[in-house]
Design a protein around this motif. Structure first.
Motif, PDB file in Angstrom:
ATOM      1  N   PHE A 395       0.831  -1.206   0.000  1.00 55.49           N
ATOM      2  CA  PHE A 395       0.000   0.000   0.000  1.00 55.49           C
ATOM      3  C   PHE A 395       0.866   1.258   0.000  1.00 55.49           C
ATOM      4  O   PHE A 395       0.515   2.264   0.616  1.00 55.49           O
ATOM      5  CB  PHE A 395      -0.945  -0.028   1.194  1.00 55.49           C
ATOM      6  N   GLY A 396       1.971   1.176  -0.707  1.00 53.99           N
ATOM      7  CA  GLY A 396       2.812   2.353  -0.875  1.00 53.99           C
ATOM      8  C   GLY A 396       3.430   2.849   0.409  1.00 53.99           C
ATOM      9  O   GLY A 396       3.723   4.041   0.546  1.00 53.99           O
ATOM     10  N   GLY A 397       3.629   1.952   1.373  1.00 60.10           N
ATOM     11  CA  GLY A 397       4.240   2.327   2.641  1.00 60.10           C
ATOM     12  C   GLY A 397       3.267   2.885   3.666  1.00 60.10           C
ATOM     13  O   GLY A 397       3.689   3.400   4.710  1.00 60.10           O
ATOM     14  N   GLN A 398       1.984   2.782   3.408  1.00 54.28           N
ATOM     15  CA  GLN A 398       0.998   3.265   4.378  1.00 54.28           C
ATOM     16  C   GLN A 398       1.053   2.471   5.678  1.00 54.28           C
ATOM     17  O   GLN A 398       1.274   1.261   5.676  1.00 54.28           O
ATOM     18  CB  GLN A 398      -0.416   3.154   3.802  1.00 54.28           C
ATOM     19  N   LYS A 399       0.818   3.157   6.775  1.00 51.86           N
ATOM     20  CA  LYS A 399       0.608   2.516   8.068  1.00 51.86           C
ATOM     21  C   LYS A 399      -0.902   2.391   8.256  1.00 51.86           C
ATOM     22  O   LYS A 399      -1.559   3.289   8.784  1.00 51.86           O
ATOM     23  CB  LYS A 399       1.222   3.348   9.192  1.00 51.86           C
ATOM     24  N   LEU A 400      -1.455   1.287   7.808  1.00 50.13           N
ATOM     25  CA  LEU A 400      -2.903   1.135   7.805  1.00 50.13           C
ATOM     26  C   LEU A 400      -3.494   1.200   9.205  1.00 50.13           C
ATOM     27  O   LEU A 400      -4.601   1.703   9.396  1.00 50.13           O
ATOM     28  CB  LEU A 400      -3.282  -0.184   7.127  1.00 50.13           C
ATOM     29  N   ALA A 401      -2.761   0.698  10.187  1.00 50.33           N
ATOM     30  CA  ALA A 401      -3.283   0.720  11.556  1.00 50.33           C
ATOM     31  C   ALA A 401      -3.526   2.142  12.030  1.00 50.33           C
ATOM     32  O   ALA A 401      -4.438   2.383  12.836  1.00 50.33           O
ATOM     33  CB  ALA A 401      -2.337   0.001  12.518  1.00 50.33           C
ATOM     34  N   ASP A 402      -2.729   3.090  11.546  1.00 47.02           N
ATOM     35  CA  ASP A 402      -2.948   4.485  11.936  1.00 47.02           C
ATOM     36  C   ASP A 402      -4.339   4.947  11.519  1.00 47.02           C
ATOM     37  O   ASP A 402      -5.021   5.670  12.257  1.00 47.02           O
ATOM     38  CB  ASP A 402      -1.897   5.395  11.291  1.00 47.02           C
TER      39      ASP A 402
END
Length: 461
Positions: A395-402
């Motif tokens: 996901f392009g380096g996204q921190k999904l948990a954030d």
């Protein structure tokens, strides 16, 4: 783990689709009947190496006798690692069955009503928990949660989904599924759509979607999942199916606004109505002719497991608000673990020990998030490094948990009841009529409300 009303066992589906790989998908106050409340037989946080654990009946700590074997039913297909680790730690033999959504609900209700043959524990979707509890065959887990000191470690809205009319808690939440709009960033960029960071409302999203060619759909809105879209849009506004007195309110202003968004998406030619979990559906996401899907956070696992060639091309964000400045938090899915009333004390104690290990263990929850993308409902676990630092290259380096942790406190509670499955079925039919046959949102919802009233003997508010 996922919203199983989409009605597919994903392992079977992906196998049929040509070996794409087993996808890991994460599959509310309510009214339920009141099965007999057990005497508290809880234990503390620890599980000893020999499978025993300690707890307190009163002031004195005493060991809890636990069965050496247990049976576990689930519909997610993503618990192998957890079961292996628990068995290795405790020496417990686990008989495991992974089955489809309809099958697990039907079998659980049949076994609970008959008083025999139920598993030690089972994974049940939150929205179906009170329906299953209405058999009178599930234990109230509130006493165990209180003595274990974990009841305050779960979001109130999540617990409300599985709480009966007299305060019984029939399930310990395992996962929560904040509604997330996953989309192909590369396709949006190619056609000049604004990035998600600049989109705050559905009006803005729809205007951006008009930039796509006619042969590319902005969103998947499957005919069989029309009720799921309507519910998360209704819920994010604080809308309900029933009010506190049990009257039908699904055709209120919140429900109408949700239906109007769906109708507009369709009228603008922005949605793909094909069957979900089909070869065509997966192909659409892979080749970019379907650019997005608004669903539970669990869809992370589907994307990464079944579309490996699209790594780096996806992003996820909070679903847009109905109106500028409005709430952008909702939920689509979520499940928890139950204990049948019919078990012996030893088997119930073993089931409880397993449930704590699965649901309220930060270390294990961090592993499940890292490996499967499953968002635990256990708030203390969010402090683990996996949740605070993990960046997903897919996901392009996204921190999904954030995104999810920020969203969860704003997810409105939802009043699921024993009649919620009836509402889901009728809403799905009426939203399909609205989208595919040209009915107006008001006509469709008023008709839905009347049909629910006829089926449930409830009044329309």
């Amino acid at each position: 783990m996922k919203d199983q009303a989409e009605s597919r066992d994903r392992r079977s589906v992906l196998k049929v689709l040509g070996g794409l790989g087993a996808a890991s998908l994460a599959g509310c106050s309510g009214i339920g009947s009141s099965p007999p409340t057990e005497e508290p037989q809880t234990d503390t946080d620890g599980t000893s190496g020999d499978g025993s654990s300690s707890g307190t009946d009163s002031a004195e700590s005493t060991p809890r006798p636990m069965a050496d074997a247990m049976e576990y039913w689930e519909m997610a297909g993503a618990y192998g690692g957890l079961m292996d680790r628990y068995s290795e730690k405790t020496g417990t033999e686990i008989s495991h069955t992974n089955m489809g959504y309809d099958e697990i609900i039907n079998k659980m209700q049949t076994r609970l009503i008959s008083g025999q043959g139920a598993p030690s524990t089972a994974l049940i979707e939150q929205k179906m928990t009170l329906k299953v509890a209405s058999t009178g065959g599930l234990r109230d887990l509130r006493p165990r949660m209180e003595e274990a000191g974990i009841i305050d470690e779960f979001n109130e809205g999540v617990l409300a989904a599985v709480t009966g009319e007299e305060g019984q808690i029939y399930s310990v939440p395992d996962d929560i599924a904040p509604t997330t709009l996953y989309y192909r960033r590369d396709v949006w960029d190619e056609h000049g759509l604004a990035p998600h960071e600049e989109i705050e409302t559905w009006d803005q999203l729809i205007e951006e979607g008009k930039k796509l060619p006619d042969d590319i759909s902005l969103l998947s809105l499957p005919a069989s999942g029309s009720n799921l879209y309507w519910r998360f849009l209704n819920r994010m506004q604080g809308g309900q199916e029933f009010d506190e007195d049990g009257n039908i309110v699904l055709n209120g202003e919140e429900g109408l606004k949700a239906a109007r968004i769906m109708k507009r998406l369709s009228d603008e030619g922005l949605v793909h109505r094909g069957a979900n979990w089909s070869q065509q559906w997966f192909s659409g996401f892979k080749n970019g002719t379907i650019t997005g899907y608004a669903t539970g956070s669990w869809f992370y696992g589907t994307i990464t497991s079944s579309m490996p060639d699209t790594e780096g091309k996806w992003r996820g964000f909070k679903v847009p608000a109905i109106e500028q400045g409005g709430n952008r938090a909702s939920n689509r899915g979520g499940s928890g673990l139950v204990i049948p009333e019919q078990l012996s004390a030893e088997e119930a104690n073993r089931a409880w020990d397993f449930i704590k290990y699965v649901t309220a263990n930060p270390e294990q929850n961090a592993l499940t998030y890292k490996n499967e993308g499953q968002m635990t409902a256990h708030e203390p676990s969010w402090k683990e490094d996996a949740f605070t630092t993990a960046e997903f290259d897919f996901f392009g380096g996204q921190k999904l948990a954030d995104i999810w942790i920020d969203m969860i406190p704003d997810i409105p509670g939802y009043r699921f009841t024993v009649d919620s499955p009836i509402v889901s079925s009728i809403i799905n039919e009426e939203m399909r009529n609205m989208i595919d046959e040209g009915d107006s949102p008001k006509a469709a919802l008023d008709r839905a409300a009347q049909r629910v009233a006829d089926r449930t003997d409830r009044d329309i508010a």
